[in-house]
Design a protein around this motif. Structure first.
Motif, PDB file in Angstrom:
ATOM      1  N   MET A 181       0.908  -1.121   0.026  1.00 25.86           N
ATOM      2  CA  MET A 181       0.030  -0.109   0.287  1.00 25.86           C
ATOM      3  C   MET A 181       0.708   1.192  -0.010  1.00 25.86           C
ATOM      4  O   MET A 181       0.556   2.287  -0.801  1.00 25.86           O
ATOM      5  CB  MET A 181      -0.698  -0.041   1.343  1.00 25.86           C
ATOM      6  CG  MET A 181      -1.801   1.127   1.282  1.00 25.86           C
ATOM      7  SD  MET A 181      -3.122   1.181  -0.078  1.00 25.86           S
ATOM      8  CE  MET A 181      -4.054  -0.194   0.284  1.00 25.86           C
ATOM      9  N   THR A 186      -4.506   5.840  -4.949  1.00 23.44           N
ATOM     10  CA  THR A 186      -3.991   4.806  -4.525  1.00 23.44           C
ATOM     11  C   THR A 186      -5.112   3.518  -4.272  1.00 23.44           C
ATOM     12  O   THR A 186      -4.660   2.464  -4.525  1.00 23.44           O
ATOM     13  CB  THR A 186      -3.078   5.077  -3.095  1.00 23.44           C
ATOM     14  OG1 THR A 186      -2.303   6.097  -3.326  1.00 23.44           O
ATOM     15  CG2 THR A 186      -2.531   3.756  -2.532  1.00 23.44           C
ATOM     16  N   ARG A 236      -5.423   0.135  -5.970  1.00 25.79           N
ATOM     17  CA  ARG A 236      -5.093  -1.170  -5.472  1.00 25.79           C
ATOM     18  C   ARG A 236      -6.390  -1.941  -5.288  1.00 25.79           C
ATOM     19  O   ARG A 236      -6.038  -3.256  -5.384  1.00 25.79           O
ATOM     20  CB  ARG A 236      -4.804  -0.771  -3.961  1.00 25.79           C
ATOM     21  CG  ARG A 236      -4.468  -1.947  -2.855  1.00 25.79           C
ATOM     22  CD  ARG A 236      -3.089  -2.391  -3.286  1.00 25.79           C
ATOM     23  NE  ARG A 236      -2.827  -3.574  -2.342  1.00 25.79           N
ATOM     24  CZ  ARG A 236      -1.509  -4.539  -2.652  1.00 25.79           C
ATOM     25  NH1 ARG A 236      -1.151  -4.479  -3.740  1.00 25.79           N
ATOM     26  NH2 ARG A 236      -1.353  -5.446  -1.817  1.00 25.79           N
ATOM     27  N   SER A 270       2.154   1.577  -3.254  1.00 27.56           N
ATOM     28  CA  SER A 270       1.175   2.091  -4.263  1.00 27.56           C
ATOM     29  C   SER A 270       1.053   3.657  -4.011  1.00 27.56           C
ATOM     30  O   SER A 270       0.820   4.336  -5.131  1.00 27.56           O
ATOM     31  CB  SER A 270      -0.146   1.488  -4.131  1.00 27.56           C
ATOM     32  OG  SER A 270       0.076   0.063  -4.363  1.00 27.56           O
TER      33      SER A 270
END
Length: 240
Positions: free
Chosen positions: A4, A52, A56, A7
């Motif tokens: 994460m 993001t 994701r 990203s």
């Protein structure tokens, strides 16, 4: 947490050129201070976070889902159900496309201002709804034909060339009031909801069928899906 965070860094890197361009022209060309700088910084942070989570989510959910369903339908061996699913996927994702909803509503308002349709709320609602349904049907048809192309192994360029020839011919006969809307409809259909699922369907199907290459056969659905709305919307304008 590490994927994460990576990203998020990717999103910041992707957004940086846009911010640099805006700041450069604001400070160097316009020569004015950036207005509401605090709000802009907060907005930039929210956009980065939203992008993001969106990317994701695509990688975790929509892409695997589309590929898995393509694999299941191919393994089932029923061409009819595969084509029905392709049409339903194209239609359903396009109806829910936020960009299309916004463009259809704006087109209805402008058409009412130009006295092309009635200025009452019901006339504008019907016009916008008809436009959305037309575009959704066209994308459903495009995905259906694109999936059938993958199954049969047809080259994509024949469909694209034939489709654009159809666009040119329709442009000659369609009312001038609908041509611009039709061209924009081709762009707004291929947005946040439609692209991930349709792309995953094409790649998954090409990966599953023997003799198909995901690179040469799995892509091209989006191009065809952005082409057919132009033809369908111009036909809608000629009829309605």
């Amino acid at each position: 947490m590490r994927p994460m965070f990576e990203s998020l860094l990717d999103s910041l890197r992707d957004l940086t050129p846009l911010i640099v361009v805006i700041v450069f022209f604001q400070l160097v060309v316009v020569r004015q201070p950036v207005p509401n700088l605090g709000d802009l910084i907060v907005g930039f942070a929210l956009v980065a976070l939203g992008l993001t989570f969106f990317v994701r989510g695509l990688n975790m959910g929509l892409f695997p889902l589309g590929e898995a369903m393509a694999y299941d339908f191919a393994r089932k061996g029923s061409l009819a159900w595969l084509l029905i699913f392709a049409f339903a996927l194209g239609f359903g994702t396009t109806v829910a496309e936020p960009a299309l909803i916004a463009v259809a509503g704006e087109a209805a308002r402008v058409a009412a201002d130009a006295a092309v349709i009635g200025a009452d709320e019901e006339s504008m609602r019907q016009y916008a709804f008809g436009l959305r349904m037309t575009v959704a049907l066209s994308v459903g048809f495009a995905v259906l034909v694109g999936v059938y192309r993958i199954v049969r192994g047809w080259p994509i360029h024949y469909l694209i060339i034939g489709g654009y020839l159809g666009v040119v011919v329709m442009t000659i006969f369609a009312p001038n009031e609908i041509v611009g809307i039709a061209y924009d409809s081709g762009g707004v259909t291929t947005s946040t909801i439609t692209v991930p699922l349709v792309t995953a369907l094409g790649v998954g199907l090409a990966s599953t069928i023997k003799g198909r290459n995901p690179f040469t056969d799995g892509f091209g659905l989006i191009a065809f899906a952005s082409l057919t709305p132009m033809i369908f919307v111009m036909a809608y304008g000629m009829i309605v």
